[in-house]
Design a protein around this motif. Structure first.
Motif, PDB file in Angstrom:
ATOM      1  N   THR A 235      97.913  84.333  51.944  1.00  0.00           N
ATOM      2  CA  THR A 235      97.562  85.038  50.714  1.00  0.00           C
ATOM      3  C   THR A 235      98.677  84.952  49.689  1.00  0.00           C
ATOM      4  O   THR A 235      99.856  85.095  50.023  1.00  0.00           O
ATOM      5  N   THR A 236      98.309  84.729  48.450  1.00  0.00           N
ATOM      6  CA  THR A 236      99.233  84.803  47.321  1.00  0.00           C
ATOM      7  C   THR A 236      98.664  85.767  46.293  1.00  0.00           C
ATOM      8  O   THR A 236      97.628  85.495  45.685  1.00  0.00           O
ATOM      9  N   PHE A 237      99.297  86.915  46.152  1.00  0.00           N
ATOM     10  CA  PHE A 237      98.963  87.862  45.102  1.00  0.00           C
ATOM     11  C   PHE A 237     100.174  87.924  44.175  1.00  0.00           C
ATOM     12  O   PHE A 237     101.218  88.466  44.537  1.00  0.00           O
ATOM     13  N   ASP A 238     100.033  87.357  42.999  1.00  0.00           N
ATOM     14  CA  ASP A 238     101.157  87.269  42.075  1.00  0.00           C
ATOM     15  C   ASP A 238     100.664  87.565  40.658  1.00  0.00           C
ATOM     16  O   ASP A 238      99.462  87.652  40.426  1.00  0.00           O
ATOM     17  N   PRO A 239     101.558  87.754  39.710  1.00  0.00           N
ATOM     18  CA  PRO A 239     101.135  88.105  38.351  1.00  0.00           C
ATOM     19  C   PRO A 239     100.169  87.073  37.771  1.00  0.00           C
ATOM     20  O   PRO A 239     100.390  85.865  37.887  1.00  0.00           O
ATOM     21  N   GLY A 240      99.098  87.547  37.175  1.00  0.00           N
ATOM     22  CA  GLY A 240      98.127  86.639  36.578  1.00  0.00           C
ATOM     23  C   GLY A 240      96.807  87.323  36.322  1.00  0.00           C
ATOM     24  O   GLY A 240      96.504  88.375  36.901  1.00  0.00           O
ATOM     25  N   THR A 241      96.005  86.711  35.454  1.00  0.00           N
ATOM     26  CA  THR A 241      94.681  87.229  35.139  1.00  0.00           C
ATOM     27  C   THR A 241      93.640  86.176  35.505  1.00  0.00           C
ATOM     28  O   THR A 241      93.931  85.195  36.173  1.00  0.00           O
ATOM     29  N   HIS A 242      92.421  86.386  35.027  1.00  0.00           N
ATOM     30  CA  HIS A 242      91.283  85.534  35.369  1.00  0.00           C
ATOM     31  C   HIS A 242      91.205  84.402  34.349  1.00  0.00           C
ATOM     32  O   HIS A 242      90.350  84.412  33.451  1.00  0.00           O
ATOM     33  N   GLU A 243      92.080  83.392  34.487  1.00  0.00           N
ATOM     34  CA  GLU A 243      92.140  82.362  33.448  1.00  0.00           C
ATOM     35  C   GLU A 243      92.678  81.051  34.019  1.00  0.00           C
ATOM     36  O   GLU A 243      93.226  81.002  35.108  1.00  0.00           O
ATOM     37  N   TRP A 244      92.508  79.978  33.224  1.00  0.00           N
ATOM     38  CA  TRP A 244      92.734  78.623  33.724  1.00  0.00           C
ATOM     39  C   TRP A 244      94.193  78.288  33.980  1.00  0.00           C
ATOM     40  O   TRP A 244      94.492  77.440  34.827  1.00  0.00           O
ATOM     41  N   GLY A 245      95.106  78.926  33.269  1.00  0.00           N
ATOM     42  CA  GLY A 245      96.514  78.692  33.567  1.00  0.00           C
ATOM     43  C   GLY A 245      96.838  79.078  34.996  1.00  0.00           C
ATOM     44  O   GLY A 245      97.571  78.365  35.704  1.00  0.00           O
ATOM     45  N   TYR A 246      96.275  80.196  35.440  1.00  0.00           N
ATOM     46  CA  TYR A 246      96.482  80.657  36.816  1.00  0.00           C
ATOM     47  C   TYR A 246      95.861  79.682  37.799  1.00  0.00           C
ATOM     48  O   TYR A 246      96.487  79.300  38.796  1.00  0.00           O
ATOM     49  N   TRP A 247      94.645  79.229  37.541  1.00  0.00           N
ATOM     50  CA  TRP A 247      93.946  78.360  38.481  1.00  0.00           C
ATOM     51  C   TRP A 247      94.548  76.959  38.525  1.00  0.00           C
ATOM     52  O   TRP A 247      94.595  76.338  39.587  1.00  0.00           O
ATOM     53  N   ASP A 248      95.010  76.459  37.377  1.00  0.00           N
ATOM     54  CA  ASP A 248      95.651  75.152  37.357  1.00  0.00           C
ATOM     55  C   ASP A 248      96.916  75.174  38.217  1.00  0.00           C
ATOM     56  O   ASP A 248      97.205  74.218  38.956  1.00  0.00           O
ATOM     57  N   HIS A 249      97.675  76.248  38.144  1.00  0.00           N
ATOM     58  CA  HIS A 249      98.895  76.373  38.946  1.00  0.00           C
ATOM     59  C   HIS A 249      98.566  76.488  40.435  1.00  0.00           C
ATOM     60  O   HIS A 249      99.185  75.821  41.272  1.00  0.00           O
ATOM     61  N   HIS A 250      97.567  77.300  40.759  1.00  0.00           N
ATOM     62  CA  HIS A 250      97.319  77.596  42.169  1.00  0.00           C
ATOM     63  C   HIS A 250      96.493  76.534  42.887  1.00  0.00           C
ATOM     64  O   HIS A 250      96.551  76.450  44.117  1.00  0.00           O
ATOM     65  N   ILE A 251      95.740  75.706  42.162  1.00  0.00           N
ATOM     66  CA  ILE A 251      95.066  74.614  42.872  1.00  0.00           C
ATOM     67  C   ILE A 251      96.109  73.635  43.400  1.00  0.00           C
ATOM     68  O   ILE A 251      95.891  72.995  44.444  1.00  0.00           O
ATOM     69  N   GLN A 252      97.251  73.543  42.749  1.00  0.00           N
ATOM     70  CA  GLN A 252      98.338  72.715  43.278  1.00  0.00           C
ATOM     71  C   GLN A 252      98.862  73.300  44.590  1.00  0.00           C
ATOM     72  O   GLN A 252      99.181  72.553  45.523  1.00  0.00           O
ATOM     73  N   LYS A 253      98.942  74.624  44.679  1.00  0.00           N
ATOM     74  CA  LYS A 253      99.366  75.287  45.909  1.00  0.00           C
ATOM     75  C   LYS A 253      98.359  75.043  47.029  1.00  0.00           C
ATOM     76  O   LYS A 253      98.724  74.837  48.190  1.00  0.00           O
ATOM     77  N   VAL A 254      97.080  75.061  46.663  1.00  0.00           N
ATOM     78  CA  VAL A 254      96.032  74.785  47.656  1.00  0.00           C
ATOM     79  C   VAL A 254      96.185  73.376  48.206  1.00  0.00           C
ATOM     80  O   VAL A 254      96.117  73.157  49.427  1.00  0.00           O
ATOM     81  N   LEU A 255      96.399  72.400  47.344  1.00  0.00           N
ATOM     82  CA  LEU A 255      96.523  71.004  47.780  1.00  0.00           C
ATOM     83  C   LEU A 255      97.743  70.819  48.671  1.00  0.00           C
ATOM     84  O   LEU A 255      97.702  70.050  49.644  1.00  0.00           O
ATOM     85  N   GLU A 256      98.840  71.515  48.376  1.00  0.00           N
ATOM     86  CA  GLU A 256     100.017  71.451  49.236  1.00  0.00           C
ATOM     87  C   GLU A 256      99.744  72.064  50.603  1.00  0.00           C
ATOM     88  O   GLU A 256     100.309  71.629  51.616  1.00  0.00           O
ATOM     89  N   TRP A 257      98.873  73.050  50.630  1.00  0.00           N
ATOM     90  CA  TRP A 257      98.571  73.794  51.859  1.00  0.00           C
ATOM     91  C   TRP A 257      97.568  73.084  52.755  1.00  0.00           C
ATOM     92  O   TRP A 257      97.576  73.273  53.980  1.00  0.00           O
ATOM     93  N   LEU A 258      96.703  72.267  52.192  1.00  0.00           N
ATOM     94  CA  LEU A 258      95.658  71.621  52.983  1.00  0.00           C
ATOM     95  C   LEU A 258      96.259  70.812  54.129  1.00  0.00           C
ATOM     96  O   LEU A 258      97.248  70.104  53.940  1.00  0.00           O
ATOM     97  N   PRO A 259      95.645  70.883  55.311  1.00  0.00           N
ATOM     98  CA  PRO A 259      96.174  70.146  56.471  1.00  0.00           C
ATOM     99  C   PRO A 259      95.749  68.680  56.452  1.00  0.00           C
ATOM    100  O   PRO A 259      94.994  68.219  57.313  1.00  0.00           O
ATOM    101  N   LEU A 260      96.260  67.951  55.462  1.00  0.00           N
ATOM    102  CA  LEU A 260      95.925  66.530  55.342  1.00  0.00           C
ATOM    103  C   LEU A 260      96.776  65.717  56.311  1.00  0.00           C
ATOM    104  O   LEU A 260      97.987  65.935  56.413  1.00  0.00           O
ATOM    105  N   SER A 261      96.142  64.785  56.988  1.00  0.00           N
ATOM    106  CA  SER A 261      96.885  63.910  57.901  1.00  0.00           C
ATOM    107  C   SER A 261      97.692  62.916  57.104  1.00  0.00           C
ATOM    108  O   SER A 261      97.190  62.284  56.175  1.00  0.00           O
ATOM    109  N   THR A 262      98.940  62.722  57.483  1.00  0.00           N
ATOM    110  CA  THR A 262      99.803  61.766  56.789  1.00  0.00           C
ATOM    111  C   THR A 262      99.516  60.334  57.189  1.00  0.00           C
ATOM    112  O   THR A 262     100.048  59.400  56.598  1.00  0.00           O
ATOM    113  N   THR A 263      98.631  60.165  58.171  1.00  0.00           N
ATOM    114  CA  THR A 263      98.336  58.807  58.651  1.00  0.00           C
ATOM    115  C   THR A 263      97.216  58.177  57.876  1.00  0.00           C
ATOM    116  O   THR A 263      96.904  57.013  58.061  1.00  0.00           O
ATOM    117  N   LYS A 264      96.519  58.948  57.006  1.00  0.00           N
ATOM    118  CA  LYS A 264      95.379  58.405  56.285  1.00  0.00           C
ATOM    119  C   LYS A 264      95.828  57.535  55.117  1.00  0.00           C
ATOM    120  O   LYS A 264      96.803  57.823  54.488  1.00  0.00           O
TER     121      LYS A 264
END
Length: 264
Positions: A235-264
């Motif tokens: 969970t990440t609860f940090d300063p922000g509202t319901h807007e695209w600046g927040y989502w643009d930043h956090h979709i990058q966090k999601v991509l870093e978190w995804l369990p992607l195999s490095t062998t692909k």
């Protein structure tokens, strides 16, 4: 990356619809090697869902998602969910059946996408955050991970609200009718409890919401509901509202978190 707008007829929706798809591109040398061996590569896939006021184009218009995934070898499928809350609507079309059954089949027919659980992920924002977690909790054997950004995670409380000044009231009525959906297949908190009692392997869950977001309290409640279950929730609860600046930043966090195999 290749960005493709795919228009197709949906038998479930009984209408033409569209999806935006991002596909990794191979170099000419890689293509030559593939043709020589006869091997057909398939890509891990993120199904990425839009929010209430948007459509299948919004993620590529309001974020740099194409650039963020360009080095990951990850395909991204962004369908159009209208105002459906990704549900078979009481007075509308069957968007749940479309999303969970027809869309993956069609996308894999058109594009080289893996159907393995460990290669499939789902995420979304706001209405799409609800749809993403609903899909993953209903079908945990389909996804290794699911993420919600500023998700509508207590839909039952919104449906039960009789505030006629709420602009969503009429839409929610068309989606869910006048039924009390708490404790039903539409209620994420109910699905969490059901999955906790099942023998299914559970997807990892990522949840982010701004502390100034009007959905913050229900996101807190969802997190708390998961603390005594077998679900692993980051969970990440940090300063922000319901807007695209927040989502643009956090979709990058999601991509870093995804369990992607490095062998692909």
């Amino acid at each position: 990356m290749a960005r493709i707008t795919c228009d197709f007829f949906s038998e479930t929706l009984m209408m033409s619809t569209s999806m935006t798809v991002l596909l990794p591109e191979k170099t000419s040398n890689q293509i030559g090697m593939q043709n020589k061996t006869g091997d057909r590569s398939v890509y891990p896939t993120l199904f990425l869902l839009h929010g209430f006021s948007d459509d299948h184009t919004i993620w590529t218009r309001r974020t740099a998602i194409e650039r963020y995934v360009s080095e990951l070898g990850l395909a991204v499928v962004m369908p159009d969910g209208d105002h459906s809350f990704y549900t078979d609507m009481a007075y509308g079309r069957n968007y749940w059946t479309f999303l969970t059954e027809e869309l993956p089949r069609v996308a894999r027919q058109f594009f080289p996408l893996s159907d393995k659980r460990e290669d499939n992920f789902v995420a979304g924002l706001s209405m799409g955050g609800y749809g993403a977690l609903k899909w993953a909790l209903h079908k945990p054997d389909h996804f290794a991970a699911a993420a919600s950004l500023s998700g509508v995670l207590d839909i039952a409380s919104h449906v039960q609200s009789q505030d006629k000044n709420n602009p969503l009231a009429e839409v929610l009525y068309r989606v869910f009718g006048d039924q009390d959906i708490r404790g039903t297949e539409h209620d994420l908190l109910h699905l969490v409890n059901q999955l906790n009692q099942s023998e299914f392997a559970v997807p990892n869950i990522y949840q982010a919401c701004g502390t100034e977001d009007f959905l913050y309290q229900e996101n807190l409640a969802f997190k708390e509901a998961c603390t005594t279950t077998k679900l692993a929730v980051q969970t990440t609860f940090d300063p922000g509202t319901h807007e695209w600046g927040y989502w643009d930043h956090h979709i990058q966090k999601v991509l870093e978190w995804l369990p992607l195999s490095t062998t692909k």
